[in-house]
Design a protein around this motif. Structure first.
Motif, short mmCIF file in Angstrom:
data_model
loop_
_atom_site.label_atom_id
_atom_site.label_comp_id
_atom_site.label_asym_id
_atom_site.label_seq_id
_atom_site.Cartn_x
_atom_site.Cartn_y
_atom_site.Cartn_z
N SER A 76 -32.36 -8.49 -15.70
CA SER A 76 -32.51 -9.90 -16.05
C SER A 76 -31.17 -10.62 -15.98
CB SER A 76 -33.10 -10.02 -17.46
OG SER A 76 -32.27 -9.37 -18.41
N SER A 79 -30.63 -11.35 -12.37
CA SER A 79 -31.65 -12.32 -11.96
C SER A 79 -31.28 -13.73 -12.41
CB SER A 79 -33.01 -11.91 -12.55
OG SER A 79 -34.01 -12.81 -12.15
N ASP A 80 -30.79 -13.85 -13.64
CA ASP A 80 -30.36 -15.16 -14.15
C ASP A 80 -29.19 -15.70 -13.34
OD1 ASP A 80 -32.30 -15.00 -16.08
OD2 ASP A 80 -30.95 -14.31 -17.66
N TYR A 81 -28.27 -14.80 -12.97
CA TYR A 81 -27.12 -15.25 -12.16
C TYR A 81 -27.57 -15.71 -10.77
CZ TYR A 81 -23.19 -14.91 -9.00
OH TYR A 81 -22.26 -15.19 -8.01
N GLU A 83 -30.24 -17.10 -9.90
CA GLU A 83 -30.87 -18.42 -9.96
C GLU A 83 -29.85 -19.55 -9.92
OE1 GLU A 83 -33.39 -18.59 -13.35
OE2 GLU A 83 -34.84 -17.13 -12.57
#
Length: 504
Positions: A76, A79-81, A83
């Motif tokens: 996660s 994944s956040d990075y 985005e």
């Protein structure tokens, strides 16, 4: 004329033809038959088209990771990075994607597909075999700066490029390598390395850390991983020749466990670097260097109010010993003052710790603070029975932090008396979530201008070795059951069932 018998009359009679009956076919049957065939063809066609559409549009988004450690999908955190990624990144695999002889490919292809799927079009993944397209290497690296070759990955954004050797993305068991000479992977750092490299190629100014080379520099792969998690790029630095100097982009200089003393040139260069608000980390324990003297290295340390002494910390508190028979392997703790300022673990493993101390007369504007210390009952054993009258049983520093506020950005020297915070030997079989790794990472974060700061989780490679091997008697018993009892029992059941049901 003789009369025919009844039998002859019957035989000579002409057969009577049955009247033709016109069979009327049911038109509804024909219609239903045609509709059924057409429906089957239509359903098959719809399924094919639907699968093609899904494959072209949602293929990677509908992929599920069923591995026990989630090694085929990004965390996660990554994944956040992804985005927030605002620059295009290209990841090249310089090999045949379908080449099953590449033993590491199963650890890379699925997770890199996940990178591409979750980057909202900002990451493009390409596989190009140099044997098929021999010009791809010269296109990526026209001046042959990076020495690209077949069977590696390349992460590229604009003019920034990083080659990735697949074998460097694993952590290996040091004991197996030492005793058997083979590399047995125990952890997977694929995500950690690729995320860090993506940050590097998309950042305007990456951080650089240099290891001072030329004094039998030990392996430092785990320190590389710690620094990479903070956004650093690492290189070895050899200071030789009159024109040698520490690069201007050096954010952190590491002097790890030197086997010999610094040269005069190196001493002056490091002191000049500190005068210009440099950040230096010195690690010098008392294991392999008991008789080595370090007048030049000590001169650098004294510039910041610290002295490296020819003694080893002897832990006397049994509650602080890892092994009660070895007083030089112990548990150290952060000072109460330092523990209040940062969120760090409360215990660290320490081995063969050199006695380091703050000078009584500190240079002007220099402040020295202990960060990690021994128990309050530890003593110091000196080389060649040397006795320092000022040293008595008590709390002794394991890590010292010196800051010079006279420079614009404040020069900083971290001195560590044990290599348990930095060596690959210590981290063998451990992860970067170990207390010592958490501490050194937190410390570097404090002294350097870190913008990128998250530690991508390491993926342990599952071990399927039996924790309790079977005894010889148990192994014999289960071998007999599997190889004799079960086959004979199955055969007997089959024979009995056959005899009972053969007349049915």
């Amino acid at each position: 004329m003789a009369k025919k018998t009844a039998k002859e009359s019957i035989l000579q009679e002409k057969p009577v033809k049955s009247p033709k009956v016109k069979v009327r076919l049911d038109e509804r049957f024909k219609s239903l038959k045609s509709i059924s065939i057409l429906s089957i063809v239509l359903v098959v066609a719809i399924c094919i088209v639907f699968n093609l559409i899904i494959d072209m549009t949602l293929d990677k988004k509908l992929t599920f990771d069923s591995t026990s450690v989630r090694s085929n999908s990004v965390s996660s955190m990554t994944s956040d990075y992804l985005e927030t990624l605002d620059k295009k990144v290209e990841i090249y695999g310089l090999f045949d994607k379908n080449d099953n002889s590449l033993e590491w490919r199963e650890y890379f292809i699925p997770i890199l597909d996940d990178y591409e799927a979750k980057a909202n079009g900002m990451i493009e993944l390409k596989y190009i075999d140099p044997d098929v397209d021999p010009f791809i290497i010269s296109q990526l690296d026209p001046n042959n700066v990076y020495g690209l070759q077949k069977d590696i990955y390349v992460v590229k954004s604009g003019d920034m490029l990083v080659p990735v050797d697949p074998y460097s993305c694993f952590e290996y068991d040091q004991d197996v390598a030492r005793y058997y000479g083979v590399g047995m992977p125990i952890a997977n750092n694929v995500e950690r390395i690729f995320t860090t490299d993506i940050v590097y190629v998309t950042s305007g100014r990456p951080l650089h850390a240099y290891y001072l080379d030329g004094h039998t520099l030990p392996e430092h792969k785990n320190m590389d991983n710690i620094l990479m998690s903070l956004g650093f790029v690492t290189s070895n630095l050899a200071l030789k020749g009159d024109s040698a100097k520490i690069p201007d982009d050096c954010e952190l200089l590491l002097i790890l466990q030197p086997k010999t003393d610094l040269t005069l040139l190196e001493k002056e260069q490091v002191k000049t670097y500190l005068d210009n608000a440099g950040k230096v980390l010195i690690v010098c324990d008392f294991s392999d260097n008991k008789t080595t003297e370090y007048p030049n290295l000590n001169d650098v340390a004294k510039r910041m109010g610290i002295s490296l002494e020819p003694g080893i910390i002897h832990e006397n508190d049994l509650d602080h010993l890892v092994d009660v028979s070895d007083p030089f392997r112990s548990i150290a703790n952060p000072t109460e003052t330092y523990a209040k300022t940062v969120a760090i673990p409360s215990e660290y493993s320490v081995e063969n710790c050199r006695y380091i101390k703050a000078l009584r007369d500190l240079p002007q504007d220099v402040v020295v603070s202990p960060l990690v210390v021994s128990s309050s009952t530890a003593s110091v054993d000196f080389q060649n029975s040397q006795i320092d009258a000022d040293v008595s049983a008590g709390m002794h520093p394991v890590v010292l932090w010196a800051v010079d506020s006279s420079t614009t950005d404040m020069a900083c020297l971290i001195t560590i008396g044990t290599q348990s915070f930095t060596s690959d030997t210590y981290y063998s079989g451990k992860t970067l979530e170990d207390n010592n790794a958490v501490f050194i990472r937190s410390l570097i974060h404090e002294i350097c201008p870190i913008e990128f700061d998250f530690l991508v989780p390491q993926r342990k490679i599952p071990s399927y070795t039996l924790s309790k091997p079977l005894s010889s008697s148990s192994a014999t018993f289960w071998s007999f059951v599997v190889m004799t009892v079960i086959p004979v029992g199955s055969l007997a059941c089959g024979i009995i069932i056959y005899h009972r049901r053969r007349h049915l």
